[in-house]
Scaffold this motif. Structure first.
Motif, PDB file in Angstrom:
ATOM      1  N   ARG A   1      38.210  31.464  53.458  1.00  0.00           N
ATOM      2  CA  ARG A   1      39.597  31.366  52.990  1.00  0.00           C
ATOM      3  C   ARG A   1      39.729  32.046  51.646  1.00  0.00           C
ATOM      4  O   ARG A   1      39.651  31.403  50.613  1.00  0.00           O
ATOM      5  CB  ARG A   1      39.996  29.902  52.863  1.00  0.00           C
ATOM      6  CG  ARG A   1      40.244  29.225  54.187  1.00  0.00           C
ATOM      7  CD  ARG A   1      40.463  27.753  53.984  1.00  0.00           C
ATOM      8  NE  ARG A   1      40.975  27.140  55.191  1.00  0.00           N
ATOM      9  CZ  ARG A   1      42.253  27.045  55.509  1.00  0.00           C
ATOM     10  NH1 ARG A   1      43.171  27.527  54.706  1.00  0.00           N
ATOM     11  NH2 ARG A   1      42.631  26.471  56.625  1.00  0.00           N
ATOM     12  N   LEU A   2      39.924  33.353  51.692  1.00  0.00           N
ATOM     13  CA  LEU A   2      40.146  34.077  50.444  1.00  0.00           C
ATOM     14  C   LEU A   2      41.639  34.272  50.259  1.00  0.00           C
ATOM     15  O   LEU A   2      42.420  34.067  51.187  1.00  0.00           O
ATOM     16  CB  LEU A   2      39.453  35.441  50.509  1.00  0.00           C
ATOM     17  CG  LEU A   2      37.933  35.387  50.455  1.00  0.00           C
ATOM     18  CD1 LEU A   2      37.356  36.749  50.778  1.00  0.00           C
ATOM     19  CD2 LEU A   2      37.452  34.929  49.091  1.00  0.00           C
ATOM     20  N   PHE A   3      42.046  34.665  49.049  1.00  0.00           N
ATOM     21  CA  PHE A   3      43.433  35.041  48.814  1.00  0.00           C
ATOM     22  C   PHE A   3      43.543  36.521  49.165  1.00  0.00           C
ATOM     23  O   PHE A   3      43.257  37.387  48.353  1.00  0.00           O
ATOM     24  CB  PHE A   3      43.813  34.755  47.364  1.00  0.00           C
ATOM     25  CG  PHE A   3      43.493  33.344  46.956  1.00  0.00           C
ATOM     26  CD1 PHE A   3      44.020  32.277  47.664  1.00  0.00           C
ATOM     27  CD2 PHE A   3      42.644  33.080  45.913  1.00  0.00           C
ATOM     28  CE1 PHE A   3      43.719  30.972  47.313  1.00  0.00           C
ATOM     29  CE2 PHE A   3      42.338  31.779  45.546  1.00  0.00           C
ATOM     30  CZ  PHE A   3      42.880  30.725  46.259  1.00  0.00           C
TER      31      PHE A   3
ATOM     32  N   ASP B   1      45.639  38.961  49.744  1.00  0.00           N
ATOM     33  CA  ASP B   1      46.422  40.043  49.143  1.00  0.00           C
ATOM     34  C   ASP B   1      45.989  40.367  47.722  1.00  0.00           C
ATOM     35  O   ASP B   1      46.421  41.346  47.152  1.00  0.00           O
ATOM     36  CB  ASP B   1      47.916  39.682  49.141  1.00  0.00           C
ATOM     37  CG  ASP B   1      48.603  40.213  50.389  1.00  0.00           C
ATOM     38  OD1 ASP B   1      47.941  40.925  51.161  1.00  0.00           O
ATOM     39  OD2 ASP B   1      49.791  39.909  50.594  1.00  0.00           O
ATOM     40  N   MET B   2      45.130  39.513  47.160  1.00  0.00           N
ATOM     41  CA  MET B   2      44.694  39.778  45.795  1.00  0.00           C
ATOM     42  C   MET B   2      43.429  40.625  45.812  1.00  0.00           C
ATOM     43  O   MET B   2      42.715  40.675  46.807  1.00  0.00           O
ATOM     44  CB  MET B   2      44.354  38.464  45.091  1.00  0.00           C
ATOM     45  CG  MET B   2      45.522  37.603  44.779  1.00  0.00           C
ATOM     46  SD  MET B   2      44.891  36.264  43.754  1.00  0.00           S
ATOM     47  CE  MET B   2      46.316  35.309  43.548  1.00  0.00           C
ATOM     48  N   THR B   3      43.147  41.242  44.657  1.00  0.00           N
ATOM     49  CA  THR B   3      41.890  41.972  44.559  1.00  0.00           C
ATOM     50  C   THR B   3      40.748  40.957  44.467  1.00  0.00           C
ATOM     51  O   THR B   3      40.970  39.777  44.191  1.00  0.00           O
ATOM     52  CB  THR B   3      41.859  42.868  43.317  1.00  0.00           C
ATOM     53  OG1 THR B   3      41.884  42.032  42.168  1.00  0.00           O
ATOM     54  CG2 THR B   3      43.044  43.806  43.284  1.00  0.00           C
TER      55      THR B   3
ATOM     56  N   LEU C   1      38.442  40.744  42.239  1.00  0.00           N
ATOM     57  CA  LEU C   1      38.313  40.216  40.883  1.00  0.00           C
ATOM     58  C   LEU C   1      39.328  39.100  40.637  1.00  0.00           C
ATOM     59  O   LEU C   1      39.022  38.084  40.012  1.00  0.00           O
ATOM     60  CB  LEU C   1      38.502  41.332  39.857  1.00  0.00           C
ATOM     61  CG  LEU C   1      38.185  40.921  38.419  1.00  0.00           C
ATOM     62  CD1 LEU C   1      36.684  40.971  38.180  1.00  0.00           C
ATOM     63  CD2 LEU C   1      38.889  41.795  37.413  1.00  0.00           C
ATOM     64  N   GLU C   2      40.536  39.291  41.138  1.00  0.00           N
ATOM     65  CA  GLU C   2      41.564  38.274  40.934  1.00  0.00           C
ATOM     66  C   GLU C   2      41.209  36.981  41.665  1.00  0.00           C
ATOM     67  O   GLU C   2      41.500  35.888  41.177  1.00  0.00           O
ATOM     68  CB  GLU C   2      42.919  38.781  41.414  1.00  0.00           C
ATOM     69  CG  GLU C   2      43.554  39.765  40.451  1.00  0.00           C
ATOM     70  CD  GLU C   2      44.893  40.257  40.961  1.00  0.00           C
ATOM     71  OE1 GLU C   2      45.857  40.189  40.205  1.00  0.00           O
ATOM     72  OE2 GLU C   2      44.966  40.707  42.119  1.00  0.00           O
TER      73      GLU C   2
ATOM     74  N   VAL D   1      41.095  33.368  39.856  1.00  0.00           N
ATOM     75  CA  VAL D   1      41.763  32.128  40.256  1.00  0.00           C
ATOM     76  C   VAL D   1      40.788  30.955  40.091  1.00  0.00           C
ATOM     77  O   VAL D   1      41.182  29.859  39.693  1.00  0.00           O
ATOM     78  CB  VAL D   1      42.277  32.213  41.711  1.00  0.00           C
ATOM     79  CG1 VAL D   1      42.792  30.863  42.183  1.00  0.00           C
ATOM     80  CG2 VAL D   1      43.380  33.236  41.821  1.00  0.00           C
TER      81      VAL D   1
ATOM     82  N   ALA E   1      35.142  45.075  42.922  1.00  0.00           N
ATOM     83  CA  ALA E   1      36.052  44.288  42.070  1.00  0.00           C
ATOM     84  C   ALA E   1      37.521  44.597  42.316  1.00  0.00           C
ATOM     85  O   ALA E   1      38.353  43.696  42.315  1.00  0.00           O
ATOM     86  CB  ALA E   1      35.706  44.509  40.606  1.00  0.00           C
ATOM     87  N   ASN E   2      37.844  45.865  42.531  1.00  0.00           N
ATOM     88  CA  ASN E   2      39.258  46.233  42.669  1.00  0.00           C
ATOM     89  C   ASN E   2      39.718  46.385  44.109  1.00  0.00           C
ATOM     90  O   ASN E   2      40.815  46.861  44.359  1.00  0.00           O
ATOM     91  CB  ASN E   2      39.537  47.523  41.904  1.00  0.00           C
ATOM     92  CG  ASN E   2      39.979  47.231  40.474  1.00  0.00           C
ATOM     93  OD1 ASN E   2      40.541  46.169  40.211  1.00  0.00           O
ATOM     94  ND2 ASN E   2      39.713  48.149  39.580  1.00  0.00           N
TER      95      ASN E   2
END
Lengths: 258, 422
Positions: A88-90, A92-94, A96-97, A101, A145-146
């Protein structure tokens, strides 16, 4: 003293008893496995520890203090973190983001600080970014990371999820099938990595896993669940030869044949 | 093929942008009442956004168009300034809703209630209405009070947001949409009926005349002034959106939108985070509400119907939920379509009709097709640009800056344990 104690946990869903009277003691700085056939109630157990389910009976003690009834975010704040069976990752975020979080609870930026972009907030952000990036380096995935988290290959997503969990600065980390879907080489790498977490970061690790080679090689102590009850506990050697465990996994005839 | 072209697309050359701006400005200047020219000038903002140039140059060009060209070229034409400030009002509202729907993923169908709260906050005290329930004949307040009331509207709407959020945010998704929809209607009906037992809102008759803003003795009662007021507010809201988007709070909002369970296990409190999104989104609508009340000099409950909420939601989704430039474009596009294009087209057909060239039945009047065209647009966007006209994109972090940061020396968080044990 045990860092985490679950005493007589029971969880019912209507008529189904997902966990019945499960008592587990976890010593600080150990790797413990929770195993059992499909549907044995392992993930329910994890969900109770992390606050997603409130147990119907029993108590959960962290360092001797009850954490029963706390919300998941409060429990995370007290140093228990987890990964999920179905990552369960976020998305739409990169990457690194995602790790940033994880640092959320240790940042203090408030609405006005963010609005006026105060020096304190800028410094805090920079420090958090450095920390997130270093965590990614530690896990060995700083090159992504990006990248957008949702577009990463499966193995990297698993690693990223662990990096994100580490970012909460936990004492205990619960890994729900960390090697699921990995090939043998990746599994070995994951095993080494989990050992490193324990050794270098002084973490207490509890994991659910189906890969018996991994479980037996990695864990110091094993709890076995079957139909929601705990049927055995012990060192890998003890579990391997426990008739109740063999029966649960292979059926009754298997114990008789041996 | 098209994809390949898109990925190699670096932006519009600066020269073309300049030509666009000069061309359309000149066209608008010489051919007054040319709709095409006016829309061309408005859309030069989008052209500037896609120009292949430095950020500062783009900002300068954008400011030039908004602050100089539009007021100078269209300034003495009330109608254009009216359209421009209306576009601005909707852009500001859509940006507020973008925080709730776009960032935090909370489908709010009653957003206009906060707009109403702001509008009434100013309207009640800037007309003689407040005398009905506050003793001493001190109302209406003078136009100078407009400025502090921008803050009052903000706070009132934020309080409404929190009051609504507390009970409502326990439900998710479709249920949240239904509950907020109900809330929006409740607020409208309350305002419609709050003329008894104590007359607070003057019920369906509405409130008028609302004092126009005053600054240093200048009465700002033409669209020309409101254009600038709205611009300042939009600048503030855009800035807030940008700052929030990449902050601790913005990340928490997006984390909740993406996966509530995972966000919780990272220590993010669902209720607090959703409440802040609701309150901040609402407060922007409150500010805009105050401006709206002052600009119209009249408010009544019919300005705050469900269709308004849906209209703003359409702007957000059409432009690109969560994408700041997208939402600005979506709001501008829908508003221009609504207040200008369809009307102009109607007028044009009516002219043809009165000249006897065509026979247009009343039912086919294009201005009556507004909802139909909205629907069509949404379907087309859903089919071909499912993430909106300008989809949201997360900013990439500057890795070199991270690597060179001074904070690299001191280990943070859990990694501090390694250096301790060594």
């Amino acid at each position: 003293m045990a860092i985490l104690e679950a005493n007589g946990l029971t969880k019912r869903f209507g008529g189904l008893v997902a966990n019945q009277d499960v008592t587990v003691k976890i010593e600080k700085g150990t790797i413990t496995a929770v195993i059992g056939p499909n549907g044995a109630g392992k993930t329910t157990f994890f969900n109770m520890i992390t606050g997603f389910y409130v147990p119907d009976e029993g108590d959960i003690l962290l360092n001797g203090k009850s954490i029963k009834g706390l919300r998941p975010d409060q429990i995370a704040g007290r140093g228990i973190t987890r990964t999920f069976q179905n990552i369960r990752l976020f998305k739409d975020m990169t990457a690194l983001e995602n790790v940033l979080v994880g640092i959320h609870t240790r940042l203090n930026a408030g609405i006005l600080g963010i609005l006026f972009n105060s020096k304190k907030v800028r410094q805090e952000e920079e420090r958090a970014r450095v920390e997130a990036y270093k965590l990614m380096e530690y896990v060995g995935i700083e090159h992504i990371a990006n990248e957008k988290a949702g577009s990463l290959p499966y193995g990297l997503q698993r690693q990223l999820e662990i990096a994100r969990a580490l970012a909460t600065n936990p004492e205990i980390i619960l890994l729900d099938e960390p090697a699921a879907g990995m090939n043998p080489r990746e599994t070995v790498e994951m095993t080494d990595f989990i050992r490193r977490l324990k050794r270098e970061l002084d973490l207490t690790i509890i994991l659910i896993e189906h890969d018996m080679k991994l479980v037996m090689g990695l864990s110091e102590y094993i709890h076995v669940l079957d139909y929601g009850r705990k049927i055995a506990e012990g060192t890998p050697d003890e579990i391997r030869n426990n008739p109740a465990v063999i029966e649960a996994y292979l059926g009754k005839s298997a114990t008789e044949a041996s | 093929m098209a994809k390949k072209w898109l990925s190699s697309f670096k932006g519009i050359p600066l020269l073309i942008t300049l030509l666009w701006i000069v061309g359309f400005s000149a066209a608008l200047f010489f051919a007054e009442r040319s709709v095409t020219a006016f829309i061309g000038v408005l859309f030069s903002i989008i052209v500037i956004y896609y120009t292949n140039s430095q950020k500062n140059v783009k900002l300068l060009l954008g400011a030039l168009v908004l602050l100089v060209i539009i007021p100078v070229v269209a300034g003495d034409n009330r109608y254009y300034m009216e359209v421009a400030s209306q576009v601005g009002i909707y852009v500001a509202m859509a940006l507020g809703l973008n925080i709730v729907v776009g960032f935090a993923g909370l489908l709010d169908m009653g957003y206009v209630a906060f707009f109403a709260a702001g509008a009434y906050a100013y309207a009640i005290f800037a007309t003689s209405q407040a005398n009905e329930f506050i003793p001493g004949d001190i109302f209406p307040l003078s136009g100078e009070w407009f400025w502090p009331f921008l803050i009052v509207g903000l706070i009132v709407a934020a309080i409404f947001g929190i009051l609504l959020g507390l009970p409502v945010l326990r439900v998710k998704g479709d249920y949240l949409a239904i509950v907020t929809l109900g809330f929006g209607e409740i607020i409208r009906i309350i305002f419609n009926n709050l003329d008894k037992p104590i007359n607070i809102t003057n019920g369906p008759q509405g409130l008028t005349p609302i004092a126009s803003p005053e600054l240093f003795g200048i009465k700002m009662n033409t669209p020309f002034y409101f254009y600038f007021i709205v611009l300042v507010v939009i600048a503030f809201i855009v800035l807030a959106n940008v700052r929030f988007e990449h902050s601790r709070l913005g990340r928490a909002w997006i984390a909740i939108r993406e996966d509530e369970l995972a966000a919780q296990s990272m220590g993010i409190s669902l209720l607090n985070t959703k409440l802040t999104a609701f309150a901040i989104g609402a407060s922007f609508a409150g500010v805009v509400g105050v401006i709206f009340a002052a600009k119209q000099t009249f408010v009544d409950p019919t300005s705050f119907t469900l269709m308004e909420s849906i209209g703003i939601l359409v702007m957000v989704i059409l432009g690109g939920s969560g994408s700041i430039p997208g939402v600005v474009l979506g709001a501008a596009f829908v508003t221009v379509l609504q207040v200008q294009l369809l009307k102009e087209f109607s007028n044009f057909l009516h002219q043809l009709q009165s000249a006897g060239i065509i026979d247009l039945p009343n039912q086919l009047d294009p201005s009556k097709f507004q909802r139909f065209i909205f629907g069509l647009l949404l379907i087309l966007v859903a089919l071909y640009r499912p993430n909106g006209l300008i989809p949201a994109k997360r900013k990439k972090n500057d890795i070199d800056k991270i690597k060179n940061s001074d904070y690299n020396k001191e280990p943070q968080g859990i990694l501090a344990k390694i250096s301790q044990s060594k």
